[in-house]
Motif scaffolding. Structure first.
Motif, PDB file in Angstrom:
ATOM      1  N   HIS A   2       0.838  -1.192   0.000  1.00  0.00           N
ATOM      2  CA  HIS A   2       0.000   0.000   0.000  1.00  0.00           C
ATOM      3  C   HIS A   2       0.875   1.244   0.000  1.00  0.00           C
ATOM      4  N   LYS A   3       0.466   2.211  -0.796  1.00  0.00           N
ATOM      5  CA  LYS A   3       1.179   3.488  -0.845  1.00  0.00           C
ATOM      6  C   LYS A   3       0.665   4.392   0.263  1.00  0.00           C
ATOM      7  N   ILE A   4       1.585   5.045   0.951  1.00  0.00           N
ATOM      8  CA  ILE A   4       1.266   5.981   2.024  1.00  0.00           C
ATOM      9  C   ILE A   4       1.741   7.357   1.578  1.00  0.00           C
ATOM     10  N   HIS A  49       2.529 -10.263   5.895  1.00  0.00           N
ATOM     11  CA  HIS A  49       3.363  -9.189   6.427  1.00  0.00           C
ATOM     12  C   HIS A  49       2.931  -7.871   5.770  1.00  0.00           C
ATOM     13  N   ASN A  50       2.710  -6.852   6.582  1.00  0.00           N
ATOM     14  CA  ASN A  50       2.274  -5.554   6.066  1.00  0.00           C
ATOM     15  C   ASN A  50       3.432  -4.824   5.393  1.00  0.00           C
ATOM     16  N   CYS A  51       3.228  -4.439   4.150  1.00  0.00           N
ATOM     17  CA  CYS A  51       4.251  -3.735   3.368  1.00  0.00           C
ATOM     18  C   CYS A  51       3.664  -2.433   2.814  1.00  0.00           C
ATOM     19  N   TYR A  52       4.384  -1.347   3.053  1.00  0.00           N
ATOM     20  CA  TYR A  52       3.969  -0.026   2.616  1.00  0.00           C
ATOM     21  C   TYR A  52       5.139   0.661   1.923  1.00  0.00           C
ATOM     22  N   TYR A  53       4.829   1.710   1.182  1.00  0.00           N
ATOM     23  CA  TYR A  53       5.889   2.470   0.523  1.00  0.00           C
ATOM     24  C   TYR A  53       5.425   3.901   0.279  1.00  0.00           C
ATOM     25  N   LEU A  54       6.386   4.740  -0.009  1.00  0.00           N
ATOM     26  CA  LEU A  54       6.100   6.083  -0.486  1.00  0.00           C
ATOM     27  C   LEU A  54       6.979   6.350  -1.688  1.00  0.00           C
ATOM     28  N   THR A  55       6.523   7.240  -2.529  1.00  0.00           N
ATOM     29  CA  THR A  55       7.308   7.727  -3.651  1.00  0.00           C
ATOM     30  C   THR A  55       7.858   9.086  -3.232  1.00  0.00           C
TER      31      THR A  55
END
Length: 109
Positions: A2-4, A49-55
């Protein structure tokens, strides 16, 4: 994955106390693209496992906020493992691999 994009979203994750991985990703950097591909593979292989990212280009204020809050110098690409409002692991550039992400999870959770 998911993108944050906001400090509010990120703080909700932190306050949950749950473990999650997070990637700071630049869309203009080939090293970052390689790390992003490794991160995608990791997220696919560990759906629990929860995985997030930002640009970085879209969310520079959030990227700076994370660096300041956790006193980890900003780099891009940069991966983290968070749990209970703490950074348990972080890596940058070519050190972000499927194996390093997997190992960080195994050793810290």
């Amino acid at each position: 994955m998911h993108k944050i994009d906001s400090e509010e979203q990120f703080n909700q994750l932190i306050q949950s106390g749950e473990a999650f991985s997070f990637l700071k990703h630049s869309v203009t950097c080939p090293i970052s693209q390689a790390a992003y591909e490794e991160y995608i593979k990791f997220a696919e292989d560990f759906p629990d496992h929860n995985c997030y990212y930002l640009t970085v280009q879209d969310s520079r204020p959030l990227s700076n906020y994370i660096a300041e809050q956790f006193q980890v110098k900003h780099e891009s690409p940069q991966a983290f493992l968070f749990k209970s409002n703490k950074v348990l692991w972080h890596a940058s550039h070519w050190k972000i691999t499927y194996d390093s992400l997997k190992k960080s999870r195994e050793e810290n959770l």
